[in-house]
Design a protein around this motif. Structure first.
Motif, PDB file in Angstrom:
ATOM      1  N   GLN A 247    -133.136  15.916 -29.034  1.00 55.58           N
ATOM      2  CA  GLN A 247    -134.250  16.805 -29.368  1.00 55.58           C
ATOM      3  C   GLN A 247    -135.597  16.088 -29.203  1.00 55.58           C
ATOM      4  O   GLN A 247    -136.565  16.679 -28.705  1.00 55.58           O
ATOM      5  CB  GLN A 247    -134.086  17.268 -30.816  1.00 55.58           C
ATOM      6  CG  GLN A 247    -134.637  18.627 -31.109  1.00 55.58           C
ATOM      7  CD  GLN A 247    -134.155  19.117 -32.459  1.00 55.58           C
ATOM      8  OE1 GLN A 247    -134.298  18.417 -33.466  1.00 55.58           O
ATOM      9  NE2 GLN A 247    -133.600  20.304 -32.496  1.00 55.58           N
TER      10      GLN A 247
ATOM     11  N   LYS B 297    -138.155  22.637 -31.417  1.00 53.62           N
ATOM     12  CA  LYS B 297    -138.974  22.487 -30.213  1.00 53.62           C
ATOM     13  C   LYS B 297    -140.094  23.535 -30.170  1.00 53.62           C
ATOM     14  O   LYS B 297    -141.247  23.233 -29.850  1.00 53.62           O
ATOM     15  CB  LYS B 297    -138.109  22.588 -28.963  1.00 53.62           C
ATOM     16  CG  LYS B 297    -138.861  22.139 -27.728  1.00 53.62           C
ATOM     17  CD  LYS B 297    -138.021  22.174 -26.486  1.00 53.62           C
ATOM     18  CE  LYS B 297    -138.946  21.950 -25.291  1.00 53.62           C
ATOM     19  NZ  LYS B 297    -138.440  22.596 -24.087  1.00 53.62           N
ATOM     20  N   GLU B 298    -139.733  24.750 -30.538  1.00 57.89           N
ATOM     21  CA  GLU B 298    -140.759  25.803 -30.546  1.00 57.89           C
ATOM     22  C   GLU B 298    -141.851  25.492 -31.567  1.00 57.89           C
ATOM     23  O   GLU B 298    -143.042  25.672 -31.299  1.00 57.89           O
ATOM     24  CB  GLU B 298    -140.126  27.153 -30.854  1.00 57.89           C
ATOM     25  CG  GLU B 298    -139.430  27.757 -29.645  1.00 57.89           C
ATOM     26  CD  GLU B 298    -138.891  29.153 -29.939  1.00 57.89           C
ATOM     27  OE1 GLU B 298    -139.358  29.777 -30.909  1.00 57.89           O
ATOM     28  OE2 GLU B 298    -138.012  29.592 -29.193  1.00 57.89           O
TER      29      GLU B 298
ATOM     30  N   CYS C 165    -142.507  10.486 -30.211  1.00 56.82           N
ATOM     31  CA  CYS C 165    -141.452  11.006 -31.073  1.00 56.82           C
ATOM     32  C   CYS C 165    -140.639   9.830 -31.596  1.00 56.82           C
ATOM     33  O   CYS C 165    -140.231   8.962 -30.823  1.00 56.82           O
ATOM     34  CB  CYS C 165    -140.533  11.948 -30.289  1.00 56.82           C
ATOM     35  SG  CYS C 165    -141.366  13.425 -29.685  1.00 56.82           S
TER      36      CYS C 165
ATOM     37  N   GLY D  47    -146.428  19.234 -26.698  1.00 52.54           N
ATOM     38  CA  GLY D  47    -145.394  18.381 -27.277  1.00 52.54           C
ATOM     39  C   GLY D  47    -146.044  17.163 -27.898  1.00 52.54           C
ATOM     40  O   GLY D  47    -147.167  16.796 -27.521  1.00 52.54           O
TER      41      GLY D  47
ATOM     42  N   TYR E 103    -135.580  21.872 -40.047  1.00 50.98           N
ATOM     43  CA  TYR E 103    -134.867  22.246 -38.814  1.00 50.98           C
ATOM     44  C   TYR E 103    -133.762  23.275 -39.062  1.00 50.98           C
ATOM     45  O   TYR E 103    -133.170  23.781 -38.108  1.00 50.98           O
ATOM     46  CB  TYR E 103    -134.346  21.021 -38.069  1.00 50.98           C
ATOM     47  CG  TYR E 103    -133.225  20.239 -38.725  1.00 50.98           C
ATOM     48  CD1 TYR E 103    -131.920  20.696 -38.700  1.00 50.98           C
ATOM     49  CD2 TYR E 103    -133.467  19.002 -39.316  1.00 50.98           C
ATOM     50  CE1 TYR E 103    -130.888  19.969 -39.262  1.00 50.98           C
ATOM     51  CE2 TYR E 103    -132.447  18.260 -39.878  1.00 50.98           C
ATOM     52  CZ  TYR E 103    -131.158  18.757 -39.863  1.00 50.98           C
ATOM     53  OH  TYR E 103    -130.140  18.026 -40.422  1.00 50.98           O
TER      54      TYR E 103
ATOM     55  N   SER F 130    -138.456  17.243 -26.601  1.00 48.75           N
ATOM     56  CA  SER F 130    -139.684  17.766 -27.214  1.00 48.75           C
ATOM     57  C   SER F 130    -140.929  16.976 -26.842  1.00 48.75           C
ATOM     58  O   SER F 130    -142.046  17.496 -26.925  1.00 48.75           O
ATOM     59  CB  SER F 130    -139.558  17.739 -28.741  1.00 48.75           C
ATOM     60  OG  SER F 130    -138.443  18.472 -29.174  1.00 48.75           O
TER      61      SER F 130
END
Lengths: 156, 391
Positions: free
Chosen positions: B295, B244-245, B259, B255, B238, B299
């Protein structure tokens, strides 16, 4: 040469208004917390617990517990919990005002917390046959979570 | 006996303390043969968990040999080799009967503190603050284990300590994090945090049928372990890419289906948001830094699941509730109900499906606990997991 005072004066005013807001807000919150609140039927303190035991078993145990000795001040209602989860026990303490409730809550001495602990002990006795004790909780007040000195001998 | 004691922020030391005694007929005394420092112990070390007292014995990941049993203990005998779950559960209350052992209703003698902080109290835990019971921990030569018939599991002699020690916490915690995702075949799971719990969450997600598991961290050695040992199919650093991209690219714009936040309250990051969280935490305007959680929520695919197994202690700011609600996400969380997972995970170890010892990087004596905490905190020497022995 005269100093340009406008921005600093404005900043000061904003600061005083903000400070006054914080003080008034804090006072309102504190006053609200310090006011003893009553339940709909006038009791100041209500606590409830669900015990995984049948209604009749709880009723019999109650007569033999210290909670039963508080009849004059305590109203206890027992009812079957939905879904076969045992018995719901609702205890109402006849105490309409509590001095310094926020402070008492902070140190764990609010009557509601003390009532809650009594109900928890009663539930523990019925469900597990004893009371859970930690290395710290066996002493009054805060105490480091470590074994006590009376068992100071070492194992070999 | 010797024990690792908390003495304030970033101060732990090995002290001589009295040996534990049987306080209740349901207790057992265990001679600790192996104990580990958990990532959540670092929250205590960093002074972020309230209601610690100087002198508290730390440690909730431990195993050893039973040396004494109370009169009411029926399932354990002196000499048994046991792993002890970190939550203390009575086995008799409504929560325990529902297999929600970390929510036991009868084992926190200081429930009033937890109720004041969280509304209701969870179970008491070993070595983890007075709000969670004030129980002495297992980073010691001996430990008292309450409700000994309910928690400890006897482990076979053919397995080394390091193969079974992590049944006490991090393996079941990682597994529960994956189980809470309700994984279906073909699912993509992203895991924030590649510490030991994250490693087991990755391995568990694969065991439960995930097709791809994406590991997210900032340390190369952790990402490498996630790929080579835990089985992550993809890794994201990160600090090098936008998470996210990268996730959108890896998932065709959907996505991840689920998560897992295996980071918790001390998340790191960069940029203004991280500075904002550090400042607010420093000023005590929020207790936890939820960068990974935010995040993860933002995401996750529409209708997906966010599973939180990283430890949070109090209050967070800028929680993306709008995203959670409008996109129909499911949020699941919890301290691990270790007792529920002990036997099935021990069976997996016995069958050779996993050897949890792959996370161990540092082996120390209990006397060196202070160095262990410091090394783990600063990730020195590629530290992943510190195991200590009292010998």
């Amino acid at each position: 040469m005269a100093r340009k005072r406008f921005p600093s004066t404005l900043a000061k005013r904003i600061g005083w208004v903000a400070l006054a807001g914080v003080v008034v807000g804090s006072a309102v919150v504190l006053a609200t917390r310090l006011r003893a609140r009553s339940t709909k039927d006038g009791h100041a303190i209500t606590r409830a617990v669900t015990i995984g035991r049948a209604l009749e078993e709880v009723r019999v145990a109650l007569t033999e517990s210290p909670l039963g000795d508080l009849d004059d001040h305590l109203a206890i209602e027992l009812r079957a919990a939905p879904g076969g989860r045992g018995t719901e026990m609702i205890a109402k303490l006849d105490q309409r005002t509590v001095a310094l409730p926020a402070l008492r809550t902070l140190v764990g001495k609010h009557p509601a917390q003390e009532l809650g602990r009594m109900l928890a002990r009663f539930k523990q006795q019925l469900e597990t046959g004893g009371e859970a004790r930690s290395d710290a909780s066996i002493h009054a007040g805060m105490h480091a979570a470590r074994p006590t000195h009376h068992g100071e001998e070492t194992r070999t | 006996m010797k024990a690792v004691c908390w003495n304030g922020k970033k101060k732990v030391q090995v002290e001589q303390v009295p040996d534990p005694q049987i306080l209740d007929p349901r207790d057992a005394i265990v001679r600790v043969t192996s104990t580990a420092i958990c990532g959540s112990d670092l929250h205590l070390y960093n002074g972020l968990i309230p209601t610690m007292e100087k002198g508290d014995i730390l440690g909730h990941e431990f195993m050893g040999e039973v040396v004494e049993v109370g009169a009411a203990v029926q399932k354990l005998a002196i000499g048994d080799r046991v792993v002890v779950p970190f939550p203390i559960a009575c086995g008799a209350c409504g929560a325990c009967k529902a297999e929600l052992f970390s929510l036991c209703e009868n084992t926190n003698p200081n429930a009033w503190i937890a109720e004041a902080m969280w509304g209701h109290s969870p179970a008491g835990l070993f070595g983890y603050s007075h709000a969670l019971g004030g129980y002495a921990g297992g980073q010691a030569e001996y430990v008292r284990v309450p409700f000994a018939d309910v928690g400890p599991i006897v482990v076979p002699s053919g397995l080394r300590d390091e193969q079974v020690l992590f049944l006490s916490d991090i393996f079941p915690t990682g597994y529960m994090g994956a189980a809470m995702c309700s994984i279906s075949r073909g699912d993509v799971v992203a895991v924030w945090g590649c510490g030991p719990v994250g490693q087991f969450a990755i391995a568990s997600a694969l065991m439960l049928g995930a097709e791809r598991v994406i590991a997210i961290d900032r340390f190369d050695y952790r990402l490498e372990m996630a790929r080579t040992h835990a089985g992550a199919t993809d890794i994201i650093d990160y600090e090098k890419v936008d998470v996210k991209e990268a996730l959108l690219e890896l998932t065709g714009g959907r996505g991840p289906d689920a998560c897992i936040d295996a980071v918790g309250m001390e998340a790191h990051g960069h940029g203004l948001v991280y500075a904002y969280d550090r400042l607010k935490q420093g000023l005590m305007l929020e207790s936890d830094r939820p960068l990974a959680l935010r995040q993860a929520i933002l995401s996750c695919k529409n209708g997906g699941t966010v599973s939180v197994i990283g430890v949070y202690g109090g209050f967070i700011d800028k929680f993306p509730m709008g995203s959670l609600m409008n996109r129909g996400l499911t949020l699941r969380a919890g301290q691990c109900h270790v007792h529920k997972y002990l036997r099935p995970l021990l069976a997996r170890i016995e069958r050779g499906e996993i050897d949890p010892s792959f996370v161990v990087t540092h082996r120390l004596s209990l006397d060196d606990a202070a160095d262990g905490y410091d090394t783990f905190l600063h990730k020195q020497d590629e530290c992943m997991k510190v195991v200590m022995t009292a010998a």
